[in-house]
Design a protein around this motif. Structure first.
Motif, short mmCIF file in Angstrom:
data_model
loop_
_atom_site.label_atom_id
_atom_site.label_comp_id
_atom_site.label_asym_id
_atom_site.label_seq_id
_atom_site.Cartn_x
_atom_site.Cartn_y
_atom_site.Cartn_z
N VAL A 194 0.85 -1.20 0.00
CA VAL A 194 0.00 0.00 0.00
C VAL A 194 0.89 1.25 0.00
CG1 VAL A 194 -1.87 1.24 1.14
CG2 VAL A 194 -1.75 -1.26 1.32
N VAL A 195 0.47 2.23 -0.78
CA VAL A 195 1.22 3.48 -0.91
C VAL A 195 1.32 4.19 0.44
CG1 VAL A 195 1.12 5.80 -1.91
CG2 VAL A 195 0.66 3.80 -3.34
N THR A 197 -3.70 10.58 7.99
CA THR A 197 -2.86 9.39 7.88
C THR A 197 -2.44 9.24 6.43
OG1 THR A 197 -2.69 7.02 8.43
CG2 THR A 197 -4.78 7.77 7.46
N ASN A 198 -1.63 8.23 6.15
CA ASN A 198 -1.35 7.89 4.75
C ASN A 198 -2.14 6.63 4.40
OD1 ASN A 198 0.12 5.85 6.03
ND2 ASN A 198 2.11 6.78 5.60
N TRP A 199 -2.08 6.23 3.12
CA TRP A 199 -2.89 5.08 2.71
C TRP A 199 -2.50 3.81 3.45
CZ3 TRP A 199 -7.38 5.60 0.61
CH2 TRP A 199 -7.64 6.64 -0.28
N SER A 200 -1.20 3.62 3.67
CA SER A 200 -0.78 2.39 4.36
C SER A 200 -1.21 2.42 5.83
CB SER A 200 0.74 2.19 4.24
OG SER A 200 1.45 3.24 4.87
N GLY A 201 -1.18 3.60 6.46
CA GLY A 201 -1.66 3.70 7.83
C GLY A 201 -3.15 3.43 7.91
N PHE A 202 -3.88 3.92 6.94
CA PHE A 202 -5.32 3.65 6.85
C PHE A 202 -5.55 2.15 6.71
CE2 PHE A 202 -9.35 4.79 4.17
CZ PHE A 202 -10.16 4.47 5.24
N ARG A 255 2.63 -3.75 3.62
CA ARG A 255 3.99 -3.36 3.25
C ARG A 255 3.95 -2.00 2.58
NH1 ARG A 255 6.58 -4.37 -1.61
NH2 ARG A 255 5.01 -5.96 -2.13
N ASP A 256 4.74 -1.06 3.09
CA ASP A 256 4.78 0.30 2.54
C ASP A 256 5.48 0.31 1.19
OD1 ASP A 256 3.66 1.02 4.91
OD2 ASP A 256 5.35 2.22 5.63
N ILE A 257 4.87 1.03 0.24
CA ILE A 257 5.52 1.29 -1.04
C ILE A 257 5.35 2.76 -1.39
CG2 ILE A 257 5.17 -1.07 -1.92
CD1 ILE A 257 2.88 0.06 -3.65
N ALA A 258 6.10 3.22 -2.37
CA ALA A 258 6.01 4.61 -2.82
C ALA A 258 5.02 4.72 -3.97
CB ALA A 258 7.38 5.11 -3.26
N THR A 259 4.53 5.93 -4.20
CA THR A 259 3.64 6.17 -5.34
C THR A 259 4.30 5.71 -6.63
OG1 THR A 259 2.54 8.02 -4.25
CG2 THR A 259 2.46 7.96 -6.65
#
Length: 302
Positions: free
Chosen positions: A176-177, A221-226, A245-249
């Motif tokens: 997730v971004v 929040t960011n999308w991954s936190g959401f 897992r965090d990813i970049a745009t």
């Protein structure tokens, strides 16, 4: 009071129908295709006049953000001209219009939450079409409330919460971004806010606070936190779970450019209307709680 909302199957329309059950003095009528089709202007005024509304909520829209890059004419016909026709029909009937807009009217380059005074600068066809709709609504009906919102989810339709739960049912990890920030907003909260506004507007010919407002969940929040909060909540309620897992745009390219900063300040709305949007985590839990258990499989496969 008879409140008419455009977009029969939309998240806001469905939420308004549900939330109105707690307001016995409010009748909500949802209109959609084929009776009312924003891409067919000739259907709009007759459909709205036929139900004799006291207030119109303009929620129907072209929402396929990436597809809009290939269908700009249709996006502008629905989100721009169509929204204007709804507002014009409301003006002809002598009633106010509440129009739903989006964070996509901003380019997302700012480093703070956007206020209503910030200059819009959309980076996508979808955002530009929604901004065109704002202008059309304002021109067509001076008695307008334009509500910009962001990251909308609910128990209804397709949205990020239901997508995360569906993916978690099939995999152990979801990418997730993590570099796009905003305010997750429950359509149930949007409906409650609209019903609050409707009570203020009804029968109040002297209402003088028309204009543009931001209406989004409290907190950011960011999308991954959401996603993490959605899935942690789901796990707590016995629903599907997956690691995030965090990813970049840049790792998840899309045809339309998304705002990196979608945060919206709701200070003006709270000050003028004495109503605060609930904290996003609590609202998310309310929605997720409705999806696990007996309703989960049915909801996710809808």
């Amino acid at each position: 009071m008879r409140l008419v909302v455009t977009g029969r199957e939309g998240q806001v329309a469905s939420s308004l129908v549900e939330r109105a059950h707690a307001h016995p003095d409010v009748e909500v009528i949802a209109l959609g295709r084929p009776e009312l089709d924003l891409a067919k202007p000739e259907t709009i005024a007759p459909a709205l006049a036929g139900v004799r509304p006291d207030l119109i909520v303009s929620a129907a829209a072209y929402t396929a953000v990436d597809r809009a890059e290939d269908e700009p004419e249709l996006a502008f016909a629905v989100n721009g001209a169509g929204a204007g026709h709804v507002a014009s029909a409301a003006a002809a009937l002598g009633v106010p219009v509440i129009h739903l807009s989006t964070d996509y009217v901003f380019d997302g380059s700012g480093e703070r939450a956007y206020s209503e005074d910030d200059e819009p600068a959309p980076r996508s066809v979808y955002g530009a079409s929604k901004l065109a709709g704002e202008h059309a609504v304002a021109r067509a009906n001076p008695r307008h409330l334009i509500l910009r919102t962001a990251w909308v989810y609910s128990p209804f339709g397709r949205n990020f919460v239901k997508t995360m739960l569906k993916l978690a049912a099939d995999r152990d990890e979801i990418a997730v971004v993590a570099d796009q920030w905003g305010n997750p907003t429950s359509a149930l909260d949007i409906a409650d806010a609209i019903l609050h506004l409707a009570a203020m507007l009804h029968g109040n010919k002297g209402f003088a606070s028309f204009g543009v407002y931001h209406l989004a969940g409290t907190g950011e929040t960011n999308w991954s936190g959401f996603a993490r909060h959605i899935l942690d909540t789901s796990q707590a309620f016995g629903g599907p779970y997956a690691a995030v897992r965090d990813i970049a745009t840049a790792d998840f390219p899309t045809k339309a450019r998304r705002p990196m900063n979608s945060r919206l300040s709701t200070e003006k709305f709270a000050a003028i209307f004495a109503w605060n949007v609930p904290e996003w985590r609590k609202s998310t839990e309310t929605v997720v709680r409705r999806l696990p258990g007996g309703e989960t499989k049915q909801a996710l496969n809808a």
